[in-house]
Structure formats: structure tokens, C-alpha cells
Design an enzyme around this catalytic site. Sequence first.
Site, PDB file in Angstrom:
ATOM      1  N   CYS A 119      46.767  36.953  43.169  1.00 20.55           N
ATOM      2  CA  CYS A 119      46.441  35.924  42.165  1.00 20.55           C
ATOM      3  C   CYS A 119      47.590  34.948  41.936  1.00 20.55           C
ATOM      4  O   CYS A 119      47.403  33.897  41.320  1.00 20.55           O
ATOM      5  CB  CYS A 119      46.027  36.566  40.850  1.00 20.55           C
ATOM      6  SG  CYS A 119      44.671  37.716  41.024  1.00 20.55           S
ATOM      7  N   HIS A 259      46.968  31.862  34.655  1.00 23.52           N
ATOM      8  CA  HIS A 259      46.009  32.535  35.527  1.00 23.52           C
ATOM      9  C   HIS A 259      44.822  32.984  34.676  1.00 23.52           C
ATOM     10  O   HIS A 259      44.994  33.581  33.612  1.00 23.52           O
ATOM     11  CB  HIS A 259      46.693  33.730  36.192  1.00 23.52           C
ATOM     12  CG  HIS A 259      45.762  34.582  36.986  1.00 23.52           C
ATOM     13  ND1 HIS A 259      44.813  34.051  37.819  1.00 23.52           N
ATOM     14  CD2 HIS A 259      45.637  35.935  37.072  1.00 23.52           C
ATOM     15  CE1 HIS A 259      44.138  35.033  38.387  1.00 23.52           C
ATOM     16  NE2 HIS A 259      44.606  36.188  37.947  1.00 23.52           N
ATOM     17  N   ASN A 289      37.856  35.739  37.114  1.00 18.24           N
ATOM     18  CA  ASN A 289      39.130  35.687  37.825  1.00 18.24           C
ATOM     19  C   ASN A 289      38.869  35.355  39.299  1.00 18.24           C
ATOM     20  O   ASN A 289      38.277  36.156  40.015  1.00 18.24           O
ATOM     21  CB  ASN A 289      39.822  37.050  37.677  1.00 18.24           C
ATOM     22  CG  ASN A 289      41.155  37.125  38.385  1.00 18.24           C
ATOM     23  OD1 ASN A 289      41.521  36.244  39.143  1.00 18.24           O
ATOM     24  ND2 ASN A 289      41.885  38.196  38.117  1.00 18.24           N
TER      25      ASN A 289
HETATM   26  N1  COA Z   1      31.318  47.696  30.566  1.00 19.75           N
HETATM   27  C1  COA Z   1      31.317  48.642  29.639  1.00 19.75           C
HETATM   28  N2  COA Z   1      32.302  49.532  29.513  1.00 19.75           N
HETATM   29  C2  COA Z   1      33.320  49.458  30.382  1.00 19.75           C
HETATM   30  C3  COA Z   1      33.380  48.491  31.382  1.00 19.75           C
HETATM   31  C4  COA Z   1      32.316  47.589  31.465  1.00 19.75           C
HETATM   32  N3  COA Z   1      32.277  46.611  32.380  1.00 19.75           N
HETATM   33  N4  COA Z   1      34.508  48.646  32.091  1.00 19.75           N
HETATM   34  C5  COA Z   1      35.149  49.697  31.546  1.00 19.75           C
HETATM   35  N5  COA Z   1      34.436  50.187  30.521  1.00 19.75           N
HETATM   36  C6  COA Z   1      34.743  51.329  29.662  1.00 19.75           C
HETATM   37  C7  COA Z   1      35.727  52.257  30.297  1.00 19.75           C
HETATM   38  O1  COA Z   1      35.057  53.146  31.170  1.00 19.75           O
HETATM   39  C8  COA Z   1      36.304  52.958  29.098  1.00 19.75           C
HETATM   40  O2  COA Z   1      35.406  53.947  28.704  1.00 19.75           O
HETATM   41  P1  COA Z   1      35.933  55.411  28.281  1.00 19.75           P
HETATM   42  O3  COA Z   1      36.845  55.166  27.113  1.00 19.75           O
HETATM   43  O4  COA Z   1      34.670  56.121  27.953  1.00 19.75           O
HETATM   44  O5  COA Z   1      36.650  55.913  29.496  1.00 19.75           O
HETATM   45  C9  COA Z   1      36.269  51.885  28.002  1.00 19.75           C
HETATM   46  O6  COA Z   1      35.386  50.857  28.499  1.00 19.75           O
HETATM   47  C10 COA Z   1      37.601  51.273  27.684  1.00 19.75           C
HETATM   48  O7  COA Z   1      38.225  50.928  28.840  1.00 19.75           O
HETATM   49  P2  COA Z   1      39.689  50.384  28.800  1.00 19.75           P
HETATM   50  O8  COA Z   1      40.233  50.424  30.173  1.00 19.75           O
HETATM   51  O9  COA Z   1      40.447  51.040  27.692  1.00 19.75           O
HETATM   52  O10 COA Z   1      39.453  48.872  28.353  1.00 19.75           O
HETATM   53  P3  COA Z   1      40.538  47.767  28.179  1.00 19.75           P
HETATM   54  O11 COA Z   1      40.564  47.340  26.777  1.00 19.75           O
HETATM   55  O12 COA Z   1      41.848  48.092  28.833  1.00 19.75           O
HETATM   56  O13 COA Z   1      39.898  46.592  29.037  1.00 19.75           O
HETATM   57  C11 COA Z   1      40.118  45.537  31.164  1.00 19.75           C
HETATM   58  C12 COA Z   1      39.669  46.770  30.428  1.00 19.75           C
HETATM   59  C13 COA Z   1      39.913  45.764  32.656  1.00 19.75           C
HETATM   60  C14 COA Z   1      39.270  44.373  30.716  1.00 19.75           C
HETATM   61  C15 COA Z   1      41.601  45.245  30.855  1.00 19.75           C
HETATM   62  O14 COA Z   1      42.362  46.409  31.037  1.00 19.75           O
HETATM   63  C16 COA Z   1      42.157  44.152  31.701  1.00 19.75           C
HETATM   64  O15 COA Z   1      41.761  43.017  31.594  1.00 19.75           O
HETATM   65  N6  COA Z   1      43.141  44.455  32.558  1.00 19.75           N
HETATM   66  C17 COA Z   1      43.723  43.471  33.417  1.00 19.75           C
HETATM   67  C18 COA Z   1      42.769  43.170  34.530  1.00 19.75           C
HETATM   68  C19 COA Z   1      43.162  41.963  35.304  1.00 19.75           C
HETATM   69  O16 COA Z   1      43.340  40.918  34.736  1.00 19.75           O
HETATM   70  N7  COA Z   1      43.295  42.117  36.624  1.00 19.75           N
HETATM   71  C20 COA Z   1      43.622  41.087  37.486  1.00 19.75           C
HETATM   72  C21 COA Z   1      45.031  40.653  37.278  1.00 19.75           C
HETATM   73  S1  COA Z   1      45.487  39.529  38.476  1.00 19.75           S
END
Ligand code: COA
Length: 332
Positions: A119, A259, A289
Site C-alpha cells: 500500500c 492511505h 483500500n
Molecule cells: N463482519 C462482522 N464481524 C467481523 C468482521 C466482519 N466483516 N470481521 C471481523 N469481525 C469480527 C471478528 O471475528 C471479531 O469477532 P470475535 O470477537 O467474536 O472474534 C470481532 O469482529 C472484532 O474483531 P476485531 O479484530 O477486534 O475488530 P477491529 O476493531 O480490530 O477491526 C479491522 C478489524 C480489520 C477493521 C481493523 O483491525 C483494521 O482496520 N485493521 C487494519 C487493516 C488495514 O487497514 N489493513 C491494510 C493496511 S495497508
Amino acid sequence: MSKLNQLQGCAITGIGSYVPERVLSNSDLEKLVDTNDEWITTRTGIKERRMAAENEFTSTMAVKASLKALTQAELSPTDLDLIVVATITPDMPFPATACLVQQELGASKAAAFDLEAACSGFIYALEVGRAFISSGVYQNVLIIGAEKLSSIIDWEDRNTCVLFGDGAGAAVLQRRDGARGVLATRLGSDGNKAEILAMPGGGCRQPATVDSVNDRIHFLKMEGKEVYKNAVTAMTAAAKDVMEQSGLSIDDIKCIIPHQANQRIISAIGERLGAKEDQVFVNLQKYGNTSAASVAVALDEALESGKIERGDRILIIAFGAGLTWGATVLEW
Ligand code: COA
């Protein structure tokens, strides 16, 4: 000569972007995996993303974005000295997607290669192009960030499939004596955290086999929380660094182009930099993204919306797998 003076002489004379027609909304995703619009919107800010058609590839999207950038720059493809394509989804492992773009554009005297910084790819490409121009090696460079991420997404993994989209952005860089252009850039990497965002299969460590396909290792894998924390820290530090290098404060920046990965990451960085909300450009609600294309598409849209005028200072910040990150301050 000061570091700042060495960076002068490279102007961005054209910008273009392209996103595929097909829209995949959050409610469409509800039919694929156990998710819902409310979860996706509150955790990421994304409402929809674009999906390339079957006969659309990273190279074809790159060409469409490039033609717009070349038209804006009033430059013929035959005048290009170099084409750099930043991508993690090349049309094939080799030859380089940049060579396919070179052929399609008819850029007969251009060198061409791909660059892989996930990215952060567009900022890396910008710095590579800038260095070739500022050193006097080349006059006209085309840089592109383009991705068909839909081809490496695991459509059974709700943790990742809701986040990404396809698209392309391009910029023409030209030698212009006295142009301010790129004022300062900081690039960084940390391979210690390579495993938190990766596609493990398909390289020489784990070539494609029946087992590797069954094990689903040819898809993008991510530890979301770890990526989130590292993204906020690295992008904030890189942004502060380039502002300091260029002697600017946050109030001198007209527009911040971060980004476009997650609204919460963008807000956290804006807060740490002391930015006002209207300084920060966001379009991730429409595209998700798009990896290497993300900041290029956003820059093109920010320009089209009239948010940026000649002489304005723009801060671009990116972060991605590798880990890699980068920030750059431009004078438009
Ligand atoms: N829909 C519903 N629930 C979802 C889900 C979806 N699409 N994706 C994950 N969950 C669930 C998980 O399974 C988890 O459930 P559990 O507690 O029963 O295990 C719960 O939601 C919470 O997940 P968590 O990982 O704590 O959420 P978060 O607040 O960290 O958000 C992201 C997840 C991926 C949105 C966040 O971590 C993020 O944006 N990370 C960076 C990703 C990114 O930008 N990557 C590219 C960088 S270049």
C-alpha cells in the site's frame, strides 16, 4: 546544496485515475459472508468498493489511469523515459506489468519495471521517479499504483474481504527547473513484521501445489489489530518527519491525503498531527483500500474537487505490507 534544494526540479504535471464500473456494496457482502453494513461502516468507514471485470487486469486499469495523466501533462507516451508500476497484484509473476503498460501505451523509448511496496507503493514509486529526475538521468517518468486485489481476496474470510477494492492511479513526473514539486520524502520498512500482512503462497517458498490451493495460502492474510497499531504509529512519525524536513507545520498543509484503509486509522493520525477534519481528504467510503492505487486515486479526486490549488502544500502518507511506509510533502 541543502537537502531541500536537491529535491527541487521535479514537477507532477499530470494525474489520472481509474476505477472499475462494478460496485460491491456492504449489503452485497452480507450475501457472501457473515457480516453487516453496520459492522463494516463503524469499524472501517467503507460503504462500497469497485470490482474489476473478468477481462480487466492491473495492466488495463493502469493504462486507463495513465492515459488521463498523460493527457493532463500534454505528453506523448513516446516521450516517456521510464514507467514504474507499483503493485502487489501484477498481471503475472513475470514479465513486469510495467512492460505490458509500456507496450499498450506505445512508450517505445521507456524503460519499465514493477515496484512492490504494497500500500506504500505509490509513494515509493514517486520517490524513485523523483530521484531519477532530480539526478538528471531522466526527463519524463510515468508512475502508477494499480491493483486487482479482488484476485487475491479470500471471499470466505470476513476479516479481510470487506476491506479491499480494485483501481489505479497514475502521475507524470517531469524535469522542470525551479519547480518545487516534491519538497521532502521519508520512506521506511520493517521486515520483522512481514507476517502480519502477507500472501504466503505462490512464491519460491511455497509454490502453487494442489495442497497449497486447498490450504488457501494464495490469498491475502492479515492480523488486523497489529496492522492497525503499526499503521497509526508509522504514518504519524513519517508525516511529522517530512513536515520537519520541509520546515512546515500542520497549519501550512492545505490537504492531507492519507492511505485510504480505515476511517479510524485516518482519524487517529489526523488527531496526532493536530489536523483539522477539513484538511484530511477521504474517499474510502466509495472504494475501500485499493493498496498501491489508494493515495493516487485520492490525490486525483482531491484535485478534481477543487480542494487543491497551485502553490498549496499537500501531505501524502501511506503504510502497507512489508511492513513499509512513507510520507511526502508536495508543493502543487
Ligand atoms: N463482519 C462482522 N464481524 C467481523 C468482521 C466482519 N466483516 N470481521 C471481523 N469481525 C469480527 C471478528 O471475528 C471479531 O469477532 P470475535 O470477537 O467474536 O472474534 C470481532 O469482529 C472484532 O474483531 P476485531 O479484530 O477486534 O475488530 P477491529 O476493531 O480490530 O477491526 C479491522 C478489524 C480489520 C477493521 C481493523 O483491525 C483494521 O482496520 N485493521 C487494519 C487493516 C488495514 O487497514 N489493513 C491494510 C493496511 S495497508
